[in-house]
Design an enzyme around this catalytic site. Structure first.
Site, PDB file in Angstrom:
ATOM      1  N   CYS A 105      43.839  58.243 -65.240  1.00 39.34           N
ATOM      2  CA  CYS A 105      43.652  58.212 -63.786  1.00 39.34           C
ATOM      3  C   CYS A 105      42.801  59.402 -63.364  1.00 39.34           C
ATOM      4  O   CYS A 105      43.308  60.499 -63.114  1.00 39.34           O
ATOM      5  CB  CYS A 105      45.007  58.226 -63.077  1.00 39.34           C
ATOM      6  SG  CYS A 105      44.880  58.049 -61.290  1.00 39.34           S
ATOM      7  N   GLU A 403      50.143  44.782 -45.513  1.00 35.16           N
ATOM      8  CA  GLU A 403      51.103  44.019 -46.295  1.00 35.16           C
ATOM      9  C   GLU A 403      50.816  44.153 -47.785  1.00 35.16           C
ATOM     10  O   GLU A 403      51.731  44.234 -48.606  1.00 35.16           O
ATOM     11  CB  GLU A 403      51.067  42.546 -45.878  1.00 35.16           C
ATOM     12  CG  GLU A 403      51.508  42.293 -44.446  1.00 35.16           C
ATOM     13  CD  GLU A 403      52.961  42.656 -44.215  1.00 35.16           C
ATOM     14  OE1 GLU A 403      53.768  42.505 -45.138  1.00 35.16           O
ATOM     15  OE2 GLU A 403      53.296  43.104 -43.097  1.00 35.16           O
TER      16      GLU A 403
END
Length: 433
Positions: A105, A403
């Site tokens: 990452c 969402e």
């Protein structure tokens, strides 16, 4: 100098912040008066992040659609990385680098490399894991196990760290280190799930056309292997920038522009592979047969609520309350997703990581989660580094961005709790052995 910042109607968060930028502080107090509702809280949180770190990072910006959760997340992250604890600040950020590197990452490796240096860390450590102190290198094994196959975490891993002679860890230090590892492993899932890493990935691999193993801080420290043209302190930059903040108050939207001076912006594009060993060690499918052999964690035998919370809170003061608040916050967020769907997502992640709920009917997982959504959830939770940019389910195209972010938050928190359960179970077994 520090000031105490509070938000009317909001739970307390960070107690103090450095007031090095007077315009920001003035705006901060202006925002404090304006915050009147849950939705408006995000503006204040951004200001706190700006005053605390000099910037609002991309992760916080993405979480901003859920300000109640964002506050809980930032409170926990600030506590484990900056507040009082057994580990010195440079150690904490280096452990975060080690955790993020397991998933390649680049975003988090770069972020914590810069924070490591700001905390007074030795730049030579950023040359790679072999340059770090032996005590930190001892964490490498438990780091890779927790990251990729947490069910293998054993009492022997804890014992090897606590009884390592002159390099041994104290139990308090180890618990804080484990919390940082789990926090960053799970945050990698969110970073890749929201595609935050893509903007920095190519820079981390080859900044300014230099070899992948080059770190700009090598030049700043006179590394003889760095090309002559790069031996200059160009990575320490003082600059002015204009930052726009949009503040929503009731029906009124206000845009404010701040002329902010960054005291010393540090850029570090360290190759994540520098900080890992055994790169072939990765996620393996948790076997569906011979489950006893693989130490299935049954929640009725070891749960967060009954066992994990009390143990971790006793060994690392208050962290249990902060983590518990995160878990409760993410599951209680207002959402179009039903409570049954959120529980199915949570339990499915635990299932693929070897955790079983005897009182849950797993048929619901297949009934509530479409196949493409299950594939996405498993990829982000278990091997985000392999997928890099996981393919979002087609059904997501009809959902709002908030969402979709909520699903990624559920994935991150379920992953975090699962990893902590395995680590704490191993610590419990060590303590009663």
């Amino acid at each position: 100098m520090t000031k105490t910042i509070s938000s009317p109607g909001a739970r307390p968060t960070f107690d103090t912040f450095p007031t090095t930028n007077q315009p920001v502080v003035c705006l901060f107090w202006f925002l404090q008066v304006m915050v009147n509702s849950e939705k408006e809280r995000v503006s204040l949180l951004f200001m706190k992040a700006l005053v605390s770190r000099g910037s609002v990072d991309a992760v916080s910006q993405q979480m901003a659609s859920h300000p109640q959760y964002l506050e809980s997340f930032l409170r926990t992250q600030h506590y484990i990385l900056h507040m009082d604890g057994p580990l010195p600040l440079p150690y904490r950020h280096y452990i975060a680098i080690m955790a993020a590197a397991r998933y390649h990452c680049s975003y988090l490796v770069c972020l914590h490399s810069a924070q490591f240096l700001r905390a007074g860390g030795d730049p030579l450590w950023l040359q790679g894991l072999e340059a770090a102190p032996p005590r930190l290198r001892l964490l490498d094994h438990i780091n890779k196990v927790l990251a990729h196959q947490p069910w293998l975490t054993a009492c022997s891993h804890i014992q090897s760290l606590l009884k390592a002679g002159e390099q041994c860890w104290s139990l308090a230090e180890l618990v804080q280190a484990v919390v940082i590892l789990a926090h960053c492993h799970s945050l990698c899932s969110f970073v890749f799930g929201c595609d935050t890493d893509s903007d920095l990935a190519h820079l981390a691999k080859s900044p300014n056309g230099t070899p992948p193993t080059f770190c700009p801080f090598d030049a700043a420290n006179g590394n003889a292997n760095v090309p002559q043209s790069l031996r200059q302190p160009s990575e320490h930059i003082t600059r002015r920038r204009v930052t726009k903040f949009v503040i929503v108050t009731g029906l009124v939207t206000t845009s404010l522009f701040l002329d902010v001076e960054d005291e010393e912006e540090m850029l570090c594009f360290a190759d994540p592979s520098r900080f890992i060993t055994d790169p072939d060690f990765c996620y393996q499918e948790f076997a569906r047969r011979d489950e006893d052999h693989l130490q299935v964690l049954r929640v009725q035998d070891y749960s967060w609520e009954v066992h994990g919370f009390s143990l971790i809170n006793r060994l690392y003061s208050d962290i249990g309350h902060l983590l518990d608040d995160r878990f409760r916050s993410v599951t209680s967020l207002p959402s179009l997703h039903s409570a049954d769907l959120k529980r199915a997502i949570w339990n499915y992640i635990h299932y693929v990581l070897g955790i079983r709920y005897d009182d849950y009917d797993y048929v619901e997982v297949n009934q509530l989660l479409e196949r493409d959504l299950k594939l996405y959830i498993k990829a982000v939770a278990c091997f985000p580094d392999v997928t890099k940019t996981p393919v979002c389910p087609l059904s997501w195209t009809l959902l709002k961005a908030s969402e979709r972010i909520h699903v990624n938050l559920l994935i991150m928190e379920a992953r975090l709790q699962a990893e902590l359960l395995y680590a704490l179970r191993a610590i419990t077994r060590y303590m009663i052995a």
